[in-house]
Design an enzyme around this catalytic site. Structure first.
Site, PDB file in Angstrom:
ATOM      1  N   ASP A   1       0.624  -1.204  -0.123  1.00 53.40           N
ATOM      2  CA  ASP A   1       0.100   0.114   0.167  1.00 53.40           C
ATOM      3  C   ASP A   1       0.988   1.257  -0.019  1.00 53.40           C
ATOM      4  OD1 ASP A   1       0.839   0.094   2.556  1.00 53.40           O
ATOM      5  OD2 ASP A   1      -1.099   0.023   3.596  1.00 53.40           O
TER       6      ASP A   1
ATOM      7  N   CYS B   1       2.631  -3.179   4.080  1.00 51.80           N
ATOM      8  CA  CYS B   1       1.582  -2.401   4.317  1.00 51.80           C
ATOM      9  C   CYS B   1       2.140  -1.589   5.595  1.00 51.80           C
ATOM     10  CB  CYS B   1       0.080  -2.928   4.275  1.00 51.80           C
ATOM     11  SG  CYS B   1      -0.251  -3.695   5.830  1.00 51.80           S
ATOM     12  N   GLY B   2       1.289  -0.741   5.945  1.00 57.17           N
ATOM     13  CA  GLY B   2       1.641   0.371   7.052  1.00 57.17           C
ATOM     14  C   GLY B   2       1.620  -0.419   8.366  1.00 57.17           C
ATOM     15  N   THR B   3       0.818  -1.354   8.585  1.00 56.42           N
ATOM     16  CA  THR B   3       0.463  -1.892   9.713  1.00 56.42           C
ATOM     17  C   THR B   3       0.992  -3.388   9.707  1.00 56.42           C
ATOM     18  OG1 THR B   3      -1.711  -2.766   9.147  1.00 56.42           O
ATOM     19  CG2 THR B   3      -1.545  -0.846  10.241  1.00 56.42           C
ATOM     20  N   GLY B   4       1.172  -4.060   8.653  1.00 54.28           N
ATOM     21  CA  GLY B   4       1.501  -5.298   8.512  1.00 54.28           C
ATOM     22  C   GLY B   4       0.211  -6.579   8.974  1.00 54.28           C
TER      23      GLY B   4
ATOM     24  N   GLY C   1      -3.582  -5.830   7.812  1.00 54.14           N
ATOM     25  CA  GLY C   1      -4.688  -6.044   6.427  1.00 54.14           C
ATOM     26  C   GLY C   1      -4.204  -6.615   5.505  1.00 54.14           C
TER      27      GLY C   1
END
Length: 99
Positions: A8, A65-68, A70
């Site tokens: 993302d 992704c930013g959080t890992g 989602g």
């Protein structure tokens, strides 16, 4: 080994580093996006990586992704249900770990 790689917008800087590292070790990489810092939703990218691995068109999939959270969860579902094995490597204040 062929890696299908996607991210993302928050994972874009790390994706570039990881692709360079994979290539330097002789691996092939198919970059499935995103390629800009504009905000994007991760599901289409995660689904595409999962489909490539599921179909045998890539040996491994790499989602950033930013959080890992989602992208990994959606990637594991592939095109409709749980299909891809998942290993997450987390980098943070407590050092690297694998889940």
């Amino acid at each position: 080994m062929l890696y299908a790689v996607a991210c993302d917008h928050a994972g874009l800087p790390l994706k570039a580093v990881l692709i360079e590292e994979l290539l330097s070790h002789g691996h092939r990489v198919e970059d499935l996006g995103t390629s800009t810092a504009e905000s994007v939703d991760y599901p289409p990218y995660a689904i595409e990586v999962a489909r490539k691995v599921e179909a045998g068109a890539a040996d491994r999939g790499l989602l950033i992704c930013g959080t890992g959270l989602g992208a990994g969860a959606r990637g594991q579902q592939g095109g409709g249900g749980p299909r891809c094995g998942r290993e997450r490597v987390l980098l943070g204040p407590h050092g690297p770990g694998t889940q």
